[in-house]
Design an enzyme around this catalytic site. Structure first.
Site, short mmCIF file in Angstrom:
data_model
loop_
_atom_site.label_atom_id
_atom_site.label_comp_id
_atom_site.label_asym_id
_atom_site.label_seq_id
_atom_site.Cartn_x
_atom_site.Cartn_y
_atom_site.Cartn_z
N LYS A 118 0.83 -1.21 0.00
CA LYS A 118 0.00 0.00 0.00
C LYS A 118 0.87 1.26 0.00
O LYS A 118 1.91 1.31 0.67
CB LYS A 118 -0.92 -0.03 1.22
CG LYS A 118 -2.00 1.06 1.24
CD LYS A 118 -2.90 0.88 2.45
CE LYS A 118 -3.97 1.95 2.56
NZ LYS A 118 -4.81 1.76 3.76
N SER A 138 -9.78 -0.93 7.10
CA SER A 138 -9.22 -0.70 5.77
C SER A 138 -8.55 -1.90 5.10
O SER A 138 -8.28 -1.86 3.91
CB SER A 138 -8.22 0.46 5.82
OG SER A 138 -8.90 1.68 5.96
N SER A 149 -9.59 1.64 3.11
CA SER A 149 -8.76 2.44 2.23
C SER A 149 -7.73 1.63 1.44
O SER A 149 -7.10 2.16 0.53
CB SER A 149 -8.03 3.51 3.06
OG SER A 149 -7.15 2.93 4.03
#
Length: 484
Positions: free
Chosen positions: A83, A184, A160
């Site tokens: 990420k 997330s 996210s």
């Protein structure tokens, strides 16, 4: 042995490592196949950066090792995505926001470094909801763009950590790292038919399972954690074991497991989610799992007193500290916020800078959070539960709003509610209390969209929780890949 492209794309992380360790599959061939896949599926916007040269060079280094050395690497040649808010030396860490576009940290996050030391290869950085402050991954920054669900590109993938989930679901990578503050890793896992794990955080210190100080663009030091994501729970257990140094999973039999069903997290579900989840419960019960209804009537009210004030208050100081510690191109939250592209994130940062919830912070952290933690711990103890089980999200993936970056949603025609509120309700209690949570696929809705189930365990029970997840996965199965 000659591997077809389809055979390589179908490999789980565990199977890929075994094939590379044994010499049956060359790491360079596997990396090249996945890089080609990433290029072909660029319109999904799963990645913000692809490290073509670096990944191929790493593959060549793995292939050049003596067979005995390669066999000793727990993740030999495993391509992963990371990420874009997790520090990676030599690769951009932008958190999907314009002010950090192109910023390259000097060192890897500890979790990343341990995966690399075990033989993992970073294919690229995964797209995300801007600054991790949202659950849609509809990022309006020009270098990131909205992440699209591979089961239907007009729908959100969740967030996210949406880019990590999409890369895994779309067979661009078999596994990767996300982060989780309120859901997330687990929300995008549920919406893309994959698995996502939030490890124990507790009160920090020794209770924190993954320790990545100053190595993640933060929201909240109390709530943030890195978490592995993959297509199977077994693959998550593989990555978790490497990061923590822990060995084999404990043995778990379904027969006799006591699994609590918290009533507040089974209410207000979209019918298609409830249908899939209830069908999964029947299969679990038939396999001998003891399903224990638990009222937990105070859960949502207690949780509501904790999450927002902590995240909104801590973001200001924590982001400032990260910017300074990492010598970022901007050095203050105000400079960062001035260039935010997504309207929903800009609104949140207005509240962060204004300190709009500061007055509630001390009570949230030192009064309400301990009460929530004690309440959940007492439920596990009083009911003798191995885990709690509930749908990860109240509804399946919803249409993307490409103008505002976020929107309201309606659950089966009910009055519209805030999108973030709708999707966070079930995942947030684990986050605010610091216990481990795991989302795994439950099945497909009548409309052909993935539905996830979440298992939450007592603080520190991470390896046992993963073992329970593996047992559930063996019974419920994995989901068919998206047609791309």
């Amino acid at each position: 042995m000659t591997w077809t492209v389809d055979e390589q794309l179908a490999l789980s992380a565990t199977d890929a490592v075994a094939a590379i360790q044994s010499g049956r599959l060359k790491a360079t061939d596997y990396v090249a196949t996945l890089l080609a896949r990433a290029a072909a599926l660029g319109t999904l916007n799963a990645l913000t950066v692809i490290d073509l040269d670096g990944a191929l060079a790493a593959g060549r280094r793995i292939d050049a090792l003596p067979a005995s050395a390669r066999a000793q690497l727990p993740l030999a040649g495993l391509p992963i995505v990371v990420k874009d808010n997790i520090n990676t030396a030599g690769l951009q860490t932008s958190a999907g926001t314009p002010a950090l576009e192109g910023f390259v940290p000097g060192t890897n996050a500890r979790s990343v470094q341990r995966l690399i030391d075990a033989g993992a290869i970073i294919l690229g950085k995964a797209n995300m909801h801007e600054l991790a402050f949202g659950i849609t991954s509809t990022n309006l920054a020009t270098h990131a763009r909205p992440v699209r669900n591979p089961y239907d590109p007009t729908l959100i993938p969740g967030g996210s950590s949406g880019g990590t989930a999409v890369a895994i679901a779309a067979r661009i990578a078999p596994a990767g790292l996300g982060t989780d503050t309120g859901g997330s890793t687990r929300i995008p896992a549920a919406l893309t038919g994959t698995a996502g794990f939030r490890p124990s955080v507790g009160n920090g210190g020794a209770e924190r399972r993954y320790n990545d100080p100053d190595a993640v663009v933060p929201i909240s030091h109390t709530r943030d954690t890195v978490g592995p994501m993959a297509r199977t729970v077994a693959d998550i257990a593989l990555l978790d074991g490497v990061i923590t140094g822990e060995g084999a999973l404990p043995t778990v039999a379904l027969n006799g497991l006591r699994i609590g069903l918290p009533a507040p997290l089974w209410e207000g579900l979209a019918q298609q989610v409830e249908d899939v989840a209830r069908a999964a419960l029947k299969r679990l019960e038939a396999a001998g799992v003891v399903l224990v209804p638990v009222a937990m009537s105070e859960l949502n009210d207690l949780n509501g007193m904790v999450g927002g004030p902590i995240a909104i208050h801590e973001a200001r100081d924590d982001v400032n500290a990260w910017l300074v510690a990492n010598q970022a191109p901007v050095q203050t939250v105000s400079e960062l916020a001035a260039r935010i592209a997504s309207p929903d994130v800009r609104a949140i940062y207005d509240a962060v800078i204004a300190g709009s919830l500061d007055a509630h912070y001390e009570a949230a952290l030192n009064h309400w959070r301990p009460l929530l933690q004690a309440y959940i711990a007492a439920t596990f103890a009083d009911e003798r539960l191995d885990a709690l089980l509930f749908p990860t999200t109240r509804l399946t993936a919803v249409p993307m709003d490409e103008i505002n970056g976020s929107s309201t949603v309606s659950i089966d025609g009910a009055p519209p509610i805030d999108t973030m509120e709708a999707f966070l309700r079930n995942t947030d209690p684990a986050s605010t209390s610091g216990i481990p949570g795991l989302s795994l696929p439950a099945g497909m809705s009548a409309h052909g969209l993935p539905v996830g189930l979440e298992l939450d365990g007592p603080l520190g029970s991470d390896r046992r929780l993963l073992a329970i997840g593996v047992a559930f996965e063996q019974l419920l199965g994995t989901l068919p890949p998206p047609v791309l």
